[in-house]
Design a protein around this motif. Sequence first.
Motif, PDB file in Angstrom:
ATOM      1  N   PRO A 103      -7.510  37.515 -46.671  1.00  0.00           N
ATOM      2  CA  PRO A 103      -7.248  36.694 -45.482  1.00  0.00           C
ATOM      3  C   PRO A 103      -5.774  36.643 -45.110  1.00  0.00           C
ATOM      4  CG  PRO A 103      -8.526  35.486 -47.144  1.00  0.00           C
ATOM      5  CD  PRO A 103      -8.106  36.758 -47.776  1.00  0.00           C
ATOM      6  N   SER A 104      -4.890  36.895 -46.053  1.00  0.00           N
ATOM      7  CA  SER A 104      -3.459  36.816 -45.728  1.00  0.00           C
ATOM      8  C   SER A 104      -3.013  37.999 -44.873  1.00  0.00           C
ATOM      9  CB  SER A 104      -2.630  36.750 -47.011  1.00  0.00           C
ATOM     10  OG  SER A 104      -2.865  37.921 -47.768  1.00  0.00           O
ATOM     11  N   VAL A 105      -3.803  39.062 -44.871  1.00  0.00           N
ATOM     12  CA  VAL A 105      -3.444  40.213 -44.045  1.00  0.00           C
ATOM     13  C   VAL A 105      -4.062  40.053 -42.668  1.00  0.00           C
ATOM     14  CG1 VAL A 105      -3.770  42.702 -43.774  1.00  0.00           C
ATOM     15  CG2 VAL A 105      -3.139  41.754 -45.991  1.00  0.00           C
ATOM     16  N   GLN A 106      -3.198  39.889 -41.666  1.00  0.00           N
ATOM     17  CA  GLN A 106      -3.686  39.727 -40.303  1.00  0.00           C
ATOM     18  C   GLN A 106      -2.985  40.716 -39.380  1.00  0.00           C
ATOM     19  OE1 GLN A 106      -6.330  38.021 -39.346  1.00  0.00           O
ATOM     20  NE2 GLN A 106      -6.688  37.108 -41.354  1.00  0.00           N
ATOM     21  N   ASN A 107      -3.137  40.525 -38.076  1.00  0.00           N
ATOM     22  CA  ASN A 107      -2.658  41.517 -37.109  1.00  0.00           C
ATOM     23  C   ASN A 107      -1.177  41.866 -37.245  1.00  0.00           C
ATOM     24  OD1 ASN A 107      -2.791  43.246 -34.774  1.00  0.00           O
ATOM     25  ND2 ASN A 107      -1.803  41.598 -33.639  1.00  0.00           N
ATOM     26  N   ASP A 108      -0.331  40.857 -37.464  1.00  0.00           N
ATOM     27  CA  ASP A 108       1.113  41.164 -37.527  1.00  0.00           C
ATOM     28  C   ASP A 108       1.417  42.103 -38.693  1.00  0.00           C
ATOM     29  OD1 ASP A 108       0.281  39.131 -39.151  1.00  0.00           O
ATOM     30  OD2 ASP A 108       2.072  37.886 -38.913  1.00  0.00           O
ATOM     31  N   THR A 109       0.808  41.829 -39.839  1.00  0.00           N
ATOM     32  CA  THR A 109       1.017  42.697 -41.005  1.00  0.00           C
ATOM     33  C   THR A 109       0.492  44.099 -40.725  1.00  0.00           C
ATOM     34  OG1 THR A 109       0.455  40.748 -42.287  1.00  0.00           O
ATOM     35  CG2 THR A 109       0.689  42.803 -43.518  1.00  0.00           C
ATOM     36  N   LEU A 110      -0.693  44.154 -40.125  1.00  0.00           N
ATOM     37  CA  LEU A 110      -1.319  45.459 -39.876  1.00  0.00           C
ATOM     38  C   LEU A 110      -0.563  46.259 -38.822  1.00  0.00           C
ATOM     39  CD1 LEU A 110      -5.103  44.476 -40.034  1.00  0.00           C
ATOM     40  CD2 LEU A 110      -3.780  45.776 -41.718  1.00  0.00           C
ATOM     41  N   SER A 111      -0.046  45.585 -37.792  1.00  0.00           N
ATOM     42  CA  SER A 111       0.671  46.376 -36.788  1.00  0.00           C
ATOM     43  C   SER A 111       2.000  46.875 -37.339  1.00  0.00           C
ATOM     44  CB  SER A 111       0.820  45.629 -35.464  1.00  0.00           C
ATOM     45  OG  SER A 111       1.316  44.355 -35.672  1.00  0.00           O
ATOM     46  N   ALA A 112       2.596  46.121 -38.248  1.00  0.00           N
ATOM     47  CA  ALA A 112       3.839  46.597 -38.879  1.00  0.00           C
ATOM     48  C   ALA A 112       3.570  47.784 -39.816  1.00  0.00           C
ATOM     49  CB  ALA A 112       4.503  45.468 -39.655  1.00  0.00           C
ATOM     50  N   LEU A 113       2.338  47.865 -40.282  1.00  0.00           N
ATOM     51  CA  LEU A 113       1.974  48.902 -41.259  1.00  0.00           C
ATOM     52  C   LEU A 113       1.625  50.243 -40.612  1.00  0.00           C
ATOM     53  CD1 LEU A 113       1.262  49.403 -44.328  1.00  0.00           C
ATOM     54  CD2 LEU A 113      -1.089  48.750 -43.744  1.00  0.00           C
ATOM     55  N   ARG A 114       1.282  50.230 -39.298  1.00  0.00           N
ATOM     56  CA  ARG A 114       0.711  51.417 -38.640  1.00  0.00           C
ATOM     57  C   ARG A 114       1.433  52.720 -38.974  1.00  0.00           C
ATOM     58  NH1 ARG A 114       0.374  48.679 -32.696  1.00  0.00           N
ATOM     59  NH2 ARG A 114      -1.335  47.233 -33.166  1.00  0.00           N
ATOM     60  N   ARG A 115       2.748  52.720 -38.817  1.00  0.00           N
ATOM     61  CA  ARG A 115       3.490  53.966 -39.010  1.00  0.00           C
ATOM     62  C   ARG A 115       3.717  54.279 -40.489  1.00  0.00           C
ATOM     63  NH1 ARG A 115       4.428  57.687 -34.697  1.00  0.00           N
ATOM     64  NH2 ARG A 115       3.362  56.561 -33.044  1.00  0.00           N
ATOM     65  N   GLY A 116       3.299  53.370 -41.346  1.00  0.00           N
ATOM     66  CA  GLY A 116       3.364  53.647 -42.780  1.00  0.00           C
ATOM     67  C   GLY A 116       2.110  54.327 -43.282  1.00  0.00           C
ATOM     68  N   LEU A 117       1.092  54.325 -42.451  1.00  0.00           N
ATOM     69  CA  LEU A 117      -0.194  54.924 -42.851  1.00  0.00           C
ATOM     70  C   LEU A 117      -0.337  56.307 -42.240  1.00  0.00           C
ATOM     71  CD1 LEU A 117      -2.590  51.874 -42.315  1.00  0.00           C
ATOM     72  CD2 LEU A 117      -1.603  52.686 -44.475  1.00  0.00           C
ATOM     73  N   ILE A 118      -0.964  57.199 -42.999  1.00  0.00           N
ATOM     74  CA  ILE A 118      -1.355  58.474 -42.412  1.00  0.00           C
ATOM     75  C   ILE A 118      -2.889  58.521 -42.372  1.00  0.00           C
ATOM     76  CG2 ILE A 118       0.769  59.620 -43.173  1.00  0.00           C
ATOM     77  CD1 ILE A 118      -0.944  61.109 -45.284  1.00  0.00           C
ATOM     78  N   PRO A 119      -3.437  59.381 -41.515  1.00  0.00           N
ATOM     79  CA  PRO A 119      -4.891  59.379 -41.304  1.00  0.00           C
ATOM     80  C   PRO A 119      -5.695  59.534 -42.587  1.00  0.00           C
ATOM     81  CG  PRO A 119      -3.820  60.759 -39.668  1.00  0.00           C
ATOM     82  CD  PRO A 119      -2.744  60.337 -40.625  1.00  0.00           C
ATOM     83  N   GLU A 120      -5.189  60.341 -43.516  1.00  0.00           N
ATOM     84  CA  GLU A 120      -5.957  60.574 -44.742  1.00  0.00           C
ATOM     85  C   GLU A 120      -6.124  59.293 -45.556  1.00  0.00           C
ATOM     86  OE1 GLU A 120      -3.680  62.520 -43.485  1.00  0.00           O
ATOM     87  OE2 GLU A 120      -4.373  64.609 -43.523  1.00  0.00           O
ATOM     88  N   MET A 121      -5.097  58.431 -45.566  1.00  0.00           N
ATOM     89  CA  MET A 121      -5.202  57.161 -46.306  1.00  0.00           C
ATOM     90  C   MET A 121      -6.272  56.276 -45.665  1.00  0.00           C
ATOM     91  SD  MET A 121      -1.201  56.154 -46.543  1.00  0.00           S
ATOM     92  CE  MET A 121       0.041  57.239 -47.237  1.00  0.00           C
TER      93      MET A 121
END
Lengths: 462, 250
Positions: A103-121
Amino acid sequence: MNYRASVGKEQYSFVDLKEVLAKASPRRSADELAQIAAKSESERVAAKKVLADIPLRDFLRFPIIPGEEDDVTRLILDQHELAAFAPVASLTVGEFRDWLLSPSVQNDTLSALRRGLIPEMVAAVSKLMRNQDLVAVARKCEVITRFRNTIGLKGRLSVRLQPNHPTDHLQGIAASMLDGLLLGAGDAVIGVNPATDHPKNVRGILEFIEQVRLRYQIPTQSCVLSHVTTQIQLMREGAPVDLVFQSIGGTEGTNRSFGISLPMLREAREMALELKRFTLGSQVMYFETGQGSALSANAHHGVDAQTIEARAYAVAREFDPFLVNTVVGFIGPEYLYDGKQIIRAGLEDHFCGKLLGLPMGCDVCYTNHAEADGNDMDLLLLALGAAGCTYIMGVPGSDDIMLGYQSTGFHDALFLRNTLGLKPAPEFEQWLIQMGIFKTGTDLTEDKNPLLLDFFKNEASS
Amino acid sequence: MIWDELRKITQARVGLQRSGHALSTKALLELEESHALARDSIGAEWDSLPLELALAQKKIPYLSLQSAVEGSRRTYLQRPDLGRKLQRESRSILESLKLEGQKPRMGVCVSNGLSSFSVQRHSLPLVLGIAEGARKLGIDLAPVFLVPNGRVALGDEIGQLASLQWMVMLIGERPGLSSADSLGIYLTYEPRIGRTDAERNCISNVRPPDGLGYSQALSRLFYLIAQAQKIGATGVILKDESSETPQLPE
């Protein structure tokens, strides 16, 4: 590298990451056709157990398709930002699933993460998720894009009005457009798949939609989904091109089979930006994707259909698109056999797209030779609505008479908006109310003669 | 009412009656009826006996072969690769069949493909028309190949084994909601294994009375054959200028 796990009394081993990914995938005819799928449920779950223990950073260290062979791999690695990756850099795929669901992971955390993720992950973690997980995490993401209206806000669902006609007959297209607008569809885009790609024909449709849009001051954008080279030519010639469309895939070879390259997409985008036809934001691209296209192009490198699909999203996000959708059940049973496989793939694609930062929609659809029907589509539709899907398609009576498949109808969109309380894009919602079509964000006025219809009738008689 | 007018200009399901936000019972059942027809057409096995009897009566030789799809329509749908290949025994039959003759040879292959209804309904008049047209042009016709559960590229293997110069494939097309019995005609010059779809010409949506009629389809086919003969190839390099008003070959 050797990956091992035991299930029951059996030991299973896998030679590399791409084998683990393929065998951990839910059963799917595309992967069976490519002869890379797990051979039993035990082998599948063994692969999932192995996958759960693989560190996310391994996907950066061991590209599943070598960068020397593929420009999409190079793009993926270039896009990656280590600083953004930091919050999850130490996690395994299994731990990443737990993290995403917390529950602590919400939109702000996820949008900050976008460029840290690659499609394979993202593809990897989706393989460990149940359908409900794919919904729960996707609905945390908010991806907002703008052209002449605003798409992707929380609590909103947009609809592409898809008034296709088998011979591109303009009056036929007009009839379907009118039907759609009167049922509240068209805020994502008014987008026609042309029967033929001739520039003159495409331009004729573009100019026609433009005329209607200006006449009724509809706060939306248009698109005729021809080949990108046709649209480049038309932009050069001064045709009214709002969104530039192209089908894209997750490997260089797939894109080549579509007759496109990354520089070509870059050129198209720059041209569309220069036209400055947008008013609220400058997202000018529209992409479609779908599991299996790499297999059709014989350019899958032994990688499973869903992982390649997620790689296509790296291509999409490079060009800051206004809309992206998977056309999930379009090809047929050789890739997705039945309703169960189509539902699963639709939810995977939506989840992966959202996590990678795309304004992800879905063409909830099936062909007549798939083992599926409207009931399956209703379930996918509901699940995508709950997952915060950006947009769906709107076709008269769900029957696309040009492409010969069943998508979602205007009525399906009404059902979903009404059942889940999802409104159209705000600018379009205002327009619907002004035109006497919608009463509130989700209800039709039930007026037999909304203002818009009067306009059309007057035009027709004049 | 405006929708009555609009429905005359498009087959799209515009202006459907609603019940709440859903389709009315009538509109829903109409949709389900169309889907049922399409589904049954795909699921149905092909009963080729009537076609065989008719060909025998017209003294047109035919040869029944099998694709590598063994078993069900389910396998056929999931394994397009098998539908493009002949079963081993059928291959030997073709290999042992010494086709004589010096003139350009044409093969006609009929397969139910994705719609058994389509070939049951439309293949006979087309085969007769092709035989007639080929006779006029002095092109020898190989026995008509009848192959259930085939894909378009199956004609390449047959063409290679029988050393054909032309392959005309008549195959049931993927049924749309309003077209359960549509037939496609694929013309391939020098059919050989490994040809791509870009090397064929297709005449789609043969489905009188709603789609293309037989004589129109045959005119277009022989127009394409004449054009292909000039350049020694079929496919995208061959422009089908006949598209709107097909003309009979001179």
